[in-house]
Design a protein around this motif. Sequence first.
Motif, PDB file in Angstrom:
ATOM      1  N   THR A 281       0.840  -1.190   0.000  1.00 38.44           N
ATOM      2  CA  THR A 281       0.000   0.000   0.000  1.00 38.44           C
ATOM      3  C   THR A 281       0.879   1.244   0.000  1.00 38.44           C
ATOM      4  N   GLY A 282       0.533   2.201  -0.865  1.00 40.12           N
ATOM      5  CA  GLY A 282       1.283   3.450  -0.960  1.00 40.12           C
ATOM      6  C   GLY A 282       2.313   3.458  -2.069  1.00 40.12           C
ATOM      7  N   ASP A 283       2.667   2.281  -2.608  1.00 39.16           N
ATOM      8  CA  ASP A 283       3.623   2.231  -3.724  1.00 39.16           C
ATOM      9  C   ASP A 283       3.037   2.917  -4.951  1.00 39.16           C
ATOM     10  N   THR A 284       3.901   3.383  -5.811  1.00 40.39           N
ATOM     11  CA  THR A 284       3.497   3.961  -7.091  1.00 40.39           C
ATOM     12  C   THR A 284       3.817   2.937  -8.175  1.00 40.39           C
ATOM     13  N   VAL A 285       2.831   2.676  -9.026  1.00 40.55           N
ATOM     14  CA  VAL A 285       2.990   1.662 -10.076  1.00 40.55           C
ATOM     15  C   VAL A 285       2.460   2.183 -11.405  1.00 40.55           C
ATOM     16  N   SER A 286       2.875   1.524 -12.458  1.00 44.85           N
ATOM     17  CA  SER A 286       2.245   1.657 -13.772  1.00 44.85           C
ATOM     18  C   SER A 286       1.667   0.291 -14.094  1.00 44.85           C
ATOM     19  N   ALA A 287       0.565   0.253 -14.858  1.00 43.49           N
ATOM     20  CA  ALA A 287      -0.079  -1.007 -15.214  1.00 43.49           C
ATOM     21  C   ALA A 287      -0.101  -1.157 -16.731  1.00 43.49           C
ATOM     22  N   TYR A 288       0.215  -2.352 -17.192  1.00 45.12           N
ATOM     23  CA  TYR A 288       0.274  -2.654 -18.622  1.00 45.12           C
ATOM     24  C   TYR A 288      -0.633  -3.816 -18.957  1.00 45.12           C
ATOM     25  N   ARG A 289      -1.172  -3.805 -20.186  1.00 49.94           N
ATOM     26  CA  ARG A 289      -1.938  -4.947 -20.689  1.00 49.94           C
ATOM     27  C   ARG A 289      -0.942  -6.029 -21.101  1.00 49.94           C
ATOM     28  N   VAL A 290      -1.197  -7.249 -20.659  1.00 46.53           N
ATOM     29  CA  VAL A 290      -0.346  -8.388 -20.999  1.00 46.53           C
ATOM     30  C   VAL A 290      -1.236  -9.518 -21.476  1.00 46.53           C
ATOM     31  N   GLY A 291      -0.659 -10.519 -22.083  1.00 46.01           N
ATOM     32  CA  GLY A 291      -1.423 -11.678 -22.510  1.00 46.01           C
ATOM     33  C   GLY A 291      -0.864 -12.235 -23.800  1.00 46.01           C
ATOM     34  N   THR A 292      -1.551 -13.234 -24.315  1.00 39.75           N
ATOM     35  CA  THR A 292      -1.066 -13.899 -25.509  1.00 39.75           C
ATOM     36  C   THR A 292      -1.730 -13.403 -26.775  1.00 39.75           C
ATOM     37  N   GLU A 293      -2.822 -12.644 -26.666  1.00 36.80           N
ATOM     38  CA  GLU A 293      -3.487 -12.149 -27.863  1.00 36.80           C
ATOM     39  C   GLU A 293      -2.642 -11.091 -28.544  1.00 36.80           C
ATOM     40  N   THR A 294      -2.561 -11.168 -29.843  1.00 37.12           N
ATOM     41  CA  THR A 294      -1.880 -10.136 -30.627  1.00 37.12           C
ATOM     42  C   THR A 294      -2.819  -9.687 -31.717  1.00 37.12           C
ATOM     43  N   SER A 295      -2.571  -8.554 -32.297  1.00 38.46           N
ATOM     44  CA  SER A 295      -3.442  -8.030 -33.343  1.00 38.46           C
ATOM     45  C   SER A 295      -3.441  -8.946 -34.559  1.00 38.46           C
ATOM     46  N   ALA A 296      -2.384  -9.717 -34.776  1.00 37.15           N
ATOM     47  CA  ALA A 296      -2.320 -10.619 -35.923  1.00 37.15           C
ATOM     48  C   ALA A 296      -3.180 -11.858 -35.717  1.00 37.15           C
ATOM     49  N   SER A 297      -3.491 -12.207 -34.462  1.00 42.77           N
ATOM     50  CA  SER A 297      -4.225 -13.439 -34.204  1.00 42.77           C
ATOM     51  C   SER A 297      -5.725 -13.242 -34.105  1.00 42.77           C
ATOM     52  N   LYS A 298      -6.201 -12.012 -34.156  1.00 42.92           N
ATOM     53  CA  LYS A 298      -7.637 -11.803 -34.125  1.00 42.92           C
ATOM     54  C   LYS A 298      -8.041 -10.871 -35.245  1.00 42.92           C
ATOM     55  N   PRO A 299      -9.246 -11.020 -35.751  1.00 40.04           N
ATOM     56  CA  PRO A 299      -9.678 -10.203 -36.878  1.00 40.04           C
ATOM     57  C   PRO A 299      -9.817  -8.749 -36.499  1.00 40.04           C
ATOM     58  N   SER A 300      -9.603  -7.902 -37.463  1.00 37.24           N
ATOM     59  CA  SER A 300      -9.720  -6.477 -37.247  1.00 37.24           C
ATOM     60  C   SER A 300     -11.185  -6.105 -37.170  1.00 37.24           C
ATOM     61  N   SER A 301     -11.568  -5.390 -36.148  1.00 38.30           N
ATOM     62  CA  SER A 301     -12.962  -5.003 -35.992  1.00 38.30           C
ATOM     63  C   SER A 301     -13.185  -3.568 -36.426  1.00 38.30           C
ATOM     64  N   GLY A 302     -12.107  -2.864 -36.663  1.00 36.33           N
ATOM     65  CA  GLY A 302     -12.232  -1.469 -37.066  1.00 36.33           C
ATOM     66  C   GLY A 302     -12.514  -0.553 -35.899  1.00 36.33           C
ATOM     67  N   SER A 303     -12.599  -1.088 -34.693  1.00 37.95           N
ATOM     68  CA  SER A 303     -12.874  -0.244 -33.535  1.00 37.95           C
ATOM     69  C   SER A 303     -11.581   0.371 -33.019  1.00 37.95           C
ATOM     70  N   ALA A 304     -11.751   1.368 -32.210  1.00 36.35           N
ATOM     71  CA  ALA A 304     -10.590   2.086 -31.672  1.00 36.35           C
ATOM     72  C   ALA A 304     -10.151   1.499 -30.349  1.00 36.35           C
ATOM     73  N   GLY A 305     -10.465   0.250 -30.064  1.00 31.55           N
ATOM     74  CA  GLY A 305     -10.161  -0.350 -28.768  1.00 31.55           C
ATOM     75  C   GLY A 305      -8.702  -0.679 -28.587  1.00 31.55           C
ATOM     76  N   SER A 306      -7.837   0.282 -28.785  1.00 34.24           N
ATOM     77  CA  SER A 306      -6.406   0.021 -28.683  1.00 34.24           C
ATOM     78  C   SER A 306      -5.802   0.492 -27.378  1.00 34.24           C
TER      79      SER A 306
END
Length: 177
Positions: free
Chosen positions: A89-114
């Motif tokens: 408690t009290g620490d300062t952090v940054s948070a990042y999205r992690v995981g195995t999904e990549t933009s090449a492995s899923k179809p493009s939806s055209g949304s701005a969900g980046s």
Amino acid sequence: MKITRDVPAGKPVPESAMASVMVAEDSGVQYVKWEERKLARTKYRAATDLTEGSLLVGSMLSDDSGVPAGKVVVGLSLKAGQFPKGLKTGDTVSAYRVGTETSASKPSSGSAGSAGSAGTPLTQNAKVHDVTAATGETISSSDLPVSLLVNQDEAEALAQAAAGGQVAVVLVPKNAG
């Protein structure tokens, strides 16, 4: 009164973080007196990060226990490898999205969900609002419940990534603020 260990902003000041010290009487400084420790502990919270070795003065305490305007608290359940050892408690952090999904492995939806794409933090310089460490009474789990105090506009992307178990937090050095 002297602060004997760091106390994060927004948290009560436990008696274990207080010590009696003698200081010169000065009407221009509103020292919190040792006799006022119960009031300081029960009615007030740290208005700012209190650091070990500092003398406690009235302006360092607040009776406002709410979340600051424009901020929200987001809960995460982090697995081993998604948080640094010793996170507290009290620490300062940054948070990042992690995981195995990549933009090449899923179809493009055209949304701005980046939000939170590779290399882009979901939030930077967030305060750890709370960390719930496992106790001997709980069933062993590698999950670490963590609450972060973040800007309101960062909450949606962070909560979505957290729901999918796709968040990792990194500790930000104190002098990098």
